[in-house]
Design an enzyme around this catalytic site. Structure first.
Site, PDB file in Angstrom:
ATOM      1  N   GLU A   1       0.855  -1.287   0.036  1.00 27.91           N
ATOM      2  CA  GLU A   1       0.204  -0.005   0.013  1.00 27.91           C
ATOM      3  C   GLU A   1       0.809   1.243   0.003  1.00 27.91           C
ATOM      4  O   GLU A   1       0.647   1.982   0.862  1.00 27.91           O
ATOM      5  CB  GLU A   1      -1.121   0.114   1.048  1.00 27.91           C
ATOM      6  CG  GLU A   1      -1.862  -1.347   1.183  1.00 27.91           C
ATOM      7  CD  GLU A   1      -3.101  -1.408   2.255  1.00 27.91           C
ATOM      8  OE1 GLU A   1      -2.709  -1.080   3.377  1.00 27.91           O
ATOM      9  OE2 GLU A   1      -4.195  -1.768   1.569  1.00 27.91           O
ATOM     10  N   GLU A  30      -3.618 -10.812   0.026  1.00 29.50           N
ATOM     11  CA  GLU A  30      -4.341 -10.668   1.389  1.00 29.50           C
ATOM     12  C   GLU A  30      -5.717 -11.054   1.011  1.00 29.50           C
ATOM     13  O   GLU A  30      -6.328 -10.471  -0.019  1.00 29.50           O
ATOM     14  CB  GLU A  30      -4.317  -9.217   1.894  1.00 29.50           C
ATOM     15  CG  GLU A  30      -2.902  -8.825   2.568  1.00 29.50           C
ATOM     16  CD  GLU A  30      -2.937  -7.555   3.091  1.00 29.50           C
ATOM     17  OE1 GLU A  30      -4.101  -6.969   3.628  1.00 29.50           O
ATOM     18  OE2 GLU A  30      -2.106  -6.725   2.960  1.00 29.50           O
TER      19      GLU A  30
HETATM   20  C1  GAL Z   1      -4.712  -4.235   3.852  1.00 27.26           C
HETATM   21  C2  GAL Z   1      -3.508  -3.767   4.692  1.00 27.26           C
HETATM   22  C3  GAL Z   1      -3.120  -4.690   5.784  1.00 27.26           C
HETATM   23  C4  GAL Z   1      -4.253  -4.248   6.743  1.00 27.26           C
HETATM   24  C5  GAL Z   1      -5.405  -5.081   6.241  1.00 27.26           C
HETATM   25  C6  GAL Z   1      -6.689  -4.760   7.013  1.00 27.26           C
HETATM   26  O1  GAL Z   1      -5.358  -3.214   3.143  1.00 27.26           O
HETATM   27  O2  GAL Z   1      -2.449  -4.168   3.402  1.00 27.26           O
HETATM   28  O3  GAL Z   1      -1.930  -4.120   6.287  1.00 27.26           O
HETATM   29  O4  GAL Z   1      -4.302  -3.195   6.909  1.00 27.26           O
HETATM   30  O5  GAL Z   1      -5.859  -4.225   5.053  1.00 27.26           O
HETATM   31  O6  GAL Z   1      -6.583  -5.242   8.374  1.00 27.26           O
END
Ligand code: GAL
Length: 971
Positions: free
Chosen positions: A413, A489
């Site tokens: 990010e 993620e």
């Molecule tokens: C993503 C980010 C993580 C964390 C997650 C939400 O956007 O890369 O670091 O913030 O969301 O828990």
């Protein structure tokens, strides 16, 4: 007087000064001295410390200072407090400037050089493995330099400053120009939090070395070349290798994979040093749009891991790192993304040894720039180019010799920008043997794969089919369309959930391009706090007086802060099991699919069990040696044991694939995969006809063992048990996922449900009557304001003198739009001594429509207290699914609930409303009742806290629902 504060030196984006070039992490026979110890410490509120640099002088008197352990974070040792923000910076965005209030820690440490230290042979370096965020170092009053890059090492040459007696002085500023590129979603925790080591570098010792070890799956041979400066010899006894560095040799080898992490022990010898090597041969490629290792497509069953420990913060000890690796392996994970920075190097040694595919990520995030349209984003700002390249360089140089690392990630990010492209080029130039990942640039310029976070099932499916929406640039689009896809993620493990894991896995297994993903995230980052009454709870954002914070968004892991598994972990383990078994009792067979990428199944044995209505019938084992050989990606079959079963009740087979022998990461008998299936078609539910008529007697009506208030129709007594508030219940304590706003539909269930008033439903009684065999109470359940309501008819009949059956019919009226219901069932208040629950149904853990893969049919007995899942932020939890019957008992009379045929069961010592209001587990106080929910269904869980809401097939629509069950008081 003219005092100019800005820019101060820590507001310069220069990453370091005085440091030695980055090099590979190594432990060798060269002498080293750990400088981890209690240090003298003082904290100042600003970077401009009252007595300037005086503390760096060896003569400085630190007698009045406190001591603090190194490594550690000072905020966990009584100086200030940790602070949590997800995206936002905790100060105004004005790079490279930071606030005047800038907690600054001064450290002093006196140490003697061991007598054997050869000061005249070569040089000595002082190594810091991690300091957050900007620090300056003196030895014996001599300034060595400064550094940034909190989760990266820095080495200083201390040869000329070192003496027999030494004073090390370090000044650490919490905030600096570097903070702008370290905006990861985690606690702000400054300090010297990784090791400090003095390392002797004898003359002719290894300045740096790079192990290149590839594997050719077509020949079964590995090629080894070790570059070293200065040159030396490489010896690998098991491969009969003894050759010059810089030369290549090709020999037959066992390759390294995450499944079979074969490491060859070797040594690099120069005239000054012997450096042990752990060599893993493997080749990573993108082949035909698919990531392959050693010629095979791999599937990531991954997790994102931050470094976290509830006492130590990010200053993890080796035991915790090992524990993390073992937890991953034992839960079927095969991959880890080191979100969002290079971890402690020892963790990577463990990944090499135990076998995990690693995405190693640059310590870079600038998410807080997004709110201003990424204006001034360091990823694009020339003033940060050097800093970002420095970070990429230090990660690659430190970690380049780990076979487990197959992908370098440019950061997280951090928007888009030329600096990211430069990082990518620099990394490729130095190490073309690994792939490059970055999620933040959808154009995938500079990466080898297409990566997304929290893409919905639908989007993953489109990507799998190659029909995702195009990029504006046709050239980049064409390139991206040919790339492999991962979800770096997905499945946000915040609170109850994540839901929908199974459907994701099915997509990853269906489409070759979709190579799996990394659940967000491994562990809840909760710190223990104590109430004034002495009760312990897990604290999250806002509990430390932060001016701005993001609450419990920091608590989104598959593990609780103490590393106990959450139900989400158990679900994930089951969903990603590498062996899939499917039984078919009618054919008498069990098919076994080998879902490993490389392994056969010789390490597994099978164990089976047959149960009748949850009671043991028979069990047995099938030895690994007698199982058919099943290659990866293939299916084999075995015959089921022959045991006669009749049609009365439920007969279930359970098959479990377990480690045949002890593995490095698990005991013999450790369960890897399992399946369950009925041994005979399940009997159709038989609904008992009413046989005992209702009787009205003054103000009460009795139906079998049940007594009702004749006026309002309320159930008040069941045999010897007093009952409170038995009513239709549609409310549930909002989960984190309910609260979230779905990325796709932009809906928040919580917002809709609160607005609809589902937490404040009123029950209007329309009629109370005895109608033949039944006592019938007609009601309309509805919240204020709108015309919508639920016509609810309770029909009570008595199948026999000892039981009462409730047939509930619920029909929506009015305008429901596309609202969903949180739950649909009946809630009962029972005496609090009913503390034990036994049930036959799915368990042993909580399960909801979309989190139920790990639930097994069986008979279970738990206390009510043990049925609660202690989510850091209290919310709906603990429901057991597909319950056939349950008995709730205590010191007095108990109660049996029989489903017709199934229900979901929740029992707790507080009401849903109390649960919904609680902010910490300690807000939950046992009341005078036990509250039992017998539900037809609950809305699924989804992963809306960061991702998508519940999939349609697991949603609870306000349609006409009929639901019945029998209540049978127990003597
Ligand atoms: C993503 C980010 C993580 C964390 C997650 C939400 O956007 O890369 O670091 O913030 O969301 O828990």
């Amino acid at each position: 007087m003219n005092v100019v504060y800005h820019p101060a030196e820590h507001e310069d984006t220069t990453p370091w000064r005085g440091a030695l070039p980055a090099r590979a992490w190594q432990q060798s026979d060269a002498r080293s001295l750990s400088l981890n110890a209690p240090y003298r410490f003082r904290l100042s509120p600003t970077a401009a410390v009252e007595d300037g640099d005086a503390f760096a002088s060896p003569d400085f008197n630190d007698g009045k200072w406190d001591t603090i352990p190194v490594p550690s974070h000072w905020v966990l040792h009584g100086y200030g407090a940790p602070a949590y923000q997800n995206i936002n910076y905790p100060f105004p965005v004005d790079p490279p400037f930071v606030p005047t209030e800038n907690p600054t820690g001064d450290y002093r440490f006196e140490f003697d050089l061991p007598k054997e230290w050869e000061l005249n042979n070569g040089k000595t370096v002082l190594r810091f493995d991690g300091v957050e965020s900007w620090y300056k170092v003196w030895l014996n009053g001599k300034l060595l330099g400064f550094s940034t890059g909190s989760r990266l090492p820095t080495e200083f040459d201390v040869t000329s400053a070192l003496g027999e007696k030494n004073v090390l002085a370090v000044r650490v500023h919490q905030w600096s120009a570097a903070t702008y590129v370290e905006d990861q979603d985690q606690w702000w925790m400054p300090g010297i939090f990784r090791d400090v080591t003095l390392i002797h570098r004898p003359a002719k010792s290894v300045e740096d070395h790079f192990v290149h070890a590839s594997y050719d799956h077509t020949t079964g041979k590995g090629t080894l070349k070790v570059d070293s400066n200065p040159a030396g010899r490489v010896i690998v006894p098991a491969l009969n290798i003894d050759q010059e560095t810089g030369t290549e040799v090709t020999v037959a080898v066992e390759p390294w994979t995450a499944e079979n992490p074969h490491l060859y022990t070797g040594v690099l010898v120069t005239d000054g040093e012997r450096v042990p090597l752990q060599i893993g041969f493997r080749t990573v490629k993108v082949d035909n749009g698919v990531i392959t290792v050693n010629g095979k497509r791999i599937l990531f069953r991954g997790v994102n891991r931050h470094e976290f420990h509830p006492d130590m913060g990010r200053a993890l000890d080796h035991a915790t790192m090992l524990q993390d690796v073992l937890i991953m392996k034992q839960n079927n994970m095969n991959a880890v993304r080191t979100s969002h920075y290079p971890p402690h190097p020892h963790f990577l040694d463990l990944c090499d040894e135990y076998g995990l595919w690693v995405i190693d990520e640059v310590d870079l995030e600038t998410h807080g720039f997004e709110i201003d349209g990424w204006k001034g984003n360091p990823s694009a700002a020339p003033q940060y180019t050097e800093a970002l390249l420095n970070r990429a360089d230090r990660m690659v140089e430190r970690d380049k010799n780990h076979p487990s690392i197959i992908i370098w990630s440019l950061g997280n990010e951090a928007g888009t920008g030329n600096n990211l492209l430069l990082m990518s080029k620099q990394i490729k130039k130095r190490d073309s043997s690994r792939l490059i990942h970055y999620e933040g640039d959808r154009s995938c310029e500079g990466t080898d794969m297409y990566s997304r976070m929290y893409a919905s099932h639908l989007e993953v499916e489109e990507i799998g089919k190659g029909i995702e929406p195009p990029l504006d640039d046709p050239e980049l689009d064409a390139k991206r369309r040919k790339m492999p896809f991962i979800q770096c993620e997905y499945a946000h493990a915040m609170g109850n959930g994540p839901g929908g894991l199974l459907e994701y896995q099915q997509l990853f297994e269906k489409y070759p391009r979709c190579q799996g993903g990394f659940v967000w995230e491994f562990i809840d980052h909760g710190f223990e706090k104590t109430t004034p009454e002495g009760k312990k709870y897990w604290a999250y954002g806002g509990d430390f007086g932060e001016e701005i914070h993001d609450g419990n968004f920091i608590s989104d892991g598959l593990l609780f802060p103490n590393r106990d598994p959450s139900p989400g972990m158990l679900e994930y383990k089951k969903v990603i099991e590498p062996v899939k078994m499917t039984g078919d009792a009618s054919k008498g067979t069990l098919s076994i699919y080998n879902g490993y990428d490389f392994s056969d199944l010789k390490h597994l044995s099978l164990w089976w069990k047959l149960e009748h209505n949850g009671e043991f019938v028979a069990e047995g084992g099938i030895d690994a040696a007698t199982l058919p050989e099943i290659a990866p990606g293939k299916t084999g079959e075995i015959k089921l044991p022959v045991i006669a079963v009749d049609g009365k009740g439920e007969f279930w087979w359970t098959f479990s694939a377990r480690l045949a022998d002890k593995a490095p990461w698990g005991e013999a008998g450790h369960e890897v995969a399992w399946t369950q299936f009925p041994a005979i078609a399940l009997p159709a539910p038989v609904s008992a006809p009413a046989s005992v008529k209702p009787v009205k007697d003054g103000k009460t009506v009795t139906v079998g063992p049940a007594t009702f208030n004749a006026v309002d129709g309320q159930l008040v007594q069941l045999g010897g048990i007093k009952v409170d508030g038995a009513k239709l219940d549609i409310w549930r304590a909002i989960t984190d996922n309910d609260r979230g706003i779905s990325f796709d539909t932009k809906r928040s269930m919580a917002d809709e449900w609160y607005a609809a008033g589902f937490d404040r439903v009123h029950h209007r009684i329309d009629s109370v009557a005895i109608e033949g065999d039944a006592f019938v109470v007609a009601t309309r359940a509805a919240p204020a304001i709108r015309n919508r309501g639920l016509r609810t008819v309770y029909r009570w009949t008595a199948p026999d003198a000892g039981s009462v059956k409730l047939s509930l019919s619920v029909e929506p009226e009015g305008d429901w739009g596309n609202l969903l219901l949180p739950r649909l069932g009946v809630r009962f208040g029972l005496p609090k001594d009913l503390a034990n629950v036994e049930w036959f149904g799915c368990g042993p853990n909580e399960a909801y429509a979309d989190t139920r893969t790990a639930a097994k049919v069986g008979k279970y007995a738990y206390t009510i207290d043990a049925m609660q899942t202690p989510y850091v932020f209290p919310q709906e939890n603990g429901s057991r699914i597909d319950v056939r019957w349950a008995e709730i008992t205590g010191s007095g009379p108990g109660l049996r609930v029989e489903g017709e045929p199934l229900f979901a069961l929740t029992a707790r010592r507080w009401t849903t409303e109390q649960l919904d209001k609680a902010k910490h587990t300690t807000d939950l106080v046992a009341g005078d009742n036990v509250w039992l929910n017998v539900d037809l269904k609950l809305n699924g869980i989804g992963t809306g806290s960061c991702g998508e809401e519940v999939l349609v097939h697991d949603e609870l629509f306000p349609a006409k629902h009929d639901f019945s069950f029998v209540l049978r008081p127990l003597a």
